[in-house]
Write a protein that holds these residues in place. Structure first.
Motif, short mmCIF file in Angstrom:
data_model
loop_
_atom_site.label_atom_id
_atom_site.label_comp_id
_atom_site.label_asym_id
_atom_site.label_seq_id
_atom_site.Cartn_x
_atom_site.Cartn_y
_atom_site.Cartn_z
N GLU A 71 132.38 7.59 -57.49
CA GLU A 71 133.76 7.14 -57.26
C GLU A 71 133.94 6.79 -55.78
O GLU A 71 133.21 7.26 -54.92
N TRP A 72 134.94 5.94 -55.52
CA TRP A 72 135.22 5.58 -54.13
C TRP A 72 136.10 6.65 -53.49
O TRP A 72 136.92 7.28 -54.16
N ASN A 73 135.89 6.87 -52.20
CA ASN A 73 136.76 7.83 -51.51
C ASN A 73 137.91 7.06 -50.85
O ASN A 73 138.05 5.86 -51.00
N ARG A 74 138.75 7.77 -50.14
CA ARG A 74 139.96 7.16 -49.57
C ARG A 74 139.65 6.06 -48.56
O ARG A 74 140.40 5.09 -48.43
N ILE A 75 138.54 6.21 -47.84
CA ILE A 75 138.22 5.21 -46.82
C ILE A 75 137.80 3.90 -47.48
O ILE A 75 138.30 2.81 -47.14
N MET A 76 136.88 3.97 -48.44
CA MET A 76 136.48 2.75 -49.14
C MET A 76 137.67 2.13 -49.87
O MET A 76 137.90 0.91 -49.80
N LYS A 77 138.43 2.95 -50.56
CA LYS A 77 139.60 2.47 -51.29
C LYS A 77 140.59 1.80 -50.35
O LYS A 77 141.12 0.72 -50.66
N MET A 112 132.01 -2.51 -53.38
CA MET A 112 133.37 -2.86 -52.98
C MET A 112 133.81 -4.17 -53.61
O MET A 112 134.98 -4.35 -54.00
N ALA A 113 132.88 -5.11 -53.75
CA ALA A 113 133.20 -6.38 -54.40
C ALA A 113 133.54 -6.16 -55.87
O ALA A 113 134.44 -6.82 -56.41
N LEU A 114 132.84 -5.23 -56.53
CA LEU A 114 133.16 -4.91 -57.93
C LEU A 114 134.58 -4.37 -58.05
O LEU A 114 135.32 -4.73 -58.96
N TYR A 115 134.95 -3.49 -57.12
CA TYR A 115 136.31 -2.95 -57.14
C TYR A 115 137.34 -4.06 -56.90
O TYR A 115 138.37 -4.12 -57.58
N ALA A 116 137.05 -4.92 -55.94
CA ALA A 116 137.99 -6.00 -55.62
C ALA A 116 138.17 -6.92 -56.82
O ALA A 116 139.30 -7.34 -57.14
N ASN A 197 142.69 3.17 -59.85
CA ASN A 197 141.26 3.47 -59.69
C ASN A 197 140.49 2.85 -60.85
O ASN A 197 140.16 3.53 -61.83
N PRO A 198 140.23 1.55 -60.77
CA PRO A 198 139.57 0.87 -61.89
C PRO A 198 138.15 1.37 -62.12
O PRO A 198 137.47 1.81 -61.19
N MET A 199 137.72 1.29 -63.36
CA MET A 199 136.35 1.64 -63.71
C MET A 199 135.43 0.46 -63.39
O MET A 199 135.78 -0.69 -63.67
#
Length: 237
Positions: A71-77, A112-116, A197-199
């Motif tokens: 999972e991403w933490n607060r900084i990455m998020k 990060m690109a996947l999250y974006a 918080n998308p999968m």
């Protein structure tokens, strides 16, 4: 047993090896510098206003951050959502995430690109730079790749701490034309209740032959990389 040679003492170090003492002292110094080197909320807001006036940018460079424990933490998020905010506001047309698999087997930029993408940013507006292993390299390689792809108006977007620490390096060693857009924390606090918080399918990105940076580089080389970058000047030429 500590030998006479290894038990050289520096003030406040006790019976420490001299090398370990120096290392710990430098880490404490770096931590103190990090704590003091941050854009204030007022300055970050002013820089955002300047960026809005100069917008749109062709692309922003967003430094990566380690992906751990699935999972991403607060900084990455925070960095991903700040990039999304700038994109949604029309301040930038595109986003480039920069970062290799440095401390964990997952390439930071690709994660990060996947999250974006999961947050709704079109895939053709997302770019990844996957060579950088230090913050300074994020800027250098990200800029070189952006230029290679024909982009001209380029900005760096990150949290206020990293943005401040990279400003001098960016101006002196990369380009004076890169605009710094530090995260405005008050804005992020307003956005936070709506953040999700998308999968993502992160396992497909896992590097099977991964070796963490701390096992590939000495402490001194990693420190040098943090300060100046272990730059390959031929990259993205």
């Amino acid at each position: 047993m500590i030998s006479r040679r290894d038990s050289l003492q520096a003030p406040g170090c006790g019976a420490f090896s001299l090398t370990k003492c120096i290392r710990n002292t430098m880490l404490l110094t770096a931590a103190a510098i990090t704590a003091s080197c941050s854009f204030s909320g007022k300055t970050a807001g002013k820089l955002l206003q300047q960026a809005e006036a100069a917008a749109p940018f062709d692309i922003i460079i967003v430094p990566g951050y380690p992906f751990e424990n699935g999972e991403w933490n607060r900084i990455m998020k925070g960095r991903v959502y700040w990039a999304k905010y700038l994109y949604d506001r029309g301040i930038t047309r595109r986003i480039m995430f920069s970062g290799a698999a440095v401390h964990t087997p997952y390439p930071e930029a690709e994660i990060m690109a996947l999250y974006a993408k999961a947050l709704g940013i079109p895939d053709d507006h997302l770019f990844v730079e996957n060579r950088a292993e230090h913050s300074t390299e994020n800027v250098y390689y990200g800029y070189r790749l952006a230029i290679q792809k024909g982009f001209e108006k380029i900005a760096l977007a990150s949290d206020p701490f990293q943005s401040r620490m990279l400003r001098g390096y960016t101006r002196k060693r990369v380009s004076k034309n890169i605009v710094i857009i530090p995260m405005v924390l008050d804005t992020m606090r307003v956005l936070e209740p709506k953040m999700t918080n998308p999968m993502i399918d992160y396992e497909k990105l896992r590097k099977t032959d991964f070796v963490p940076l701390k096992k590939r580089e000495t402490f001194w080389r990693r420190l040098r990389g943090t300060i100046r970058g272990n730059i390959d000047s031929t990259a993205y030429r």
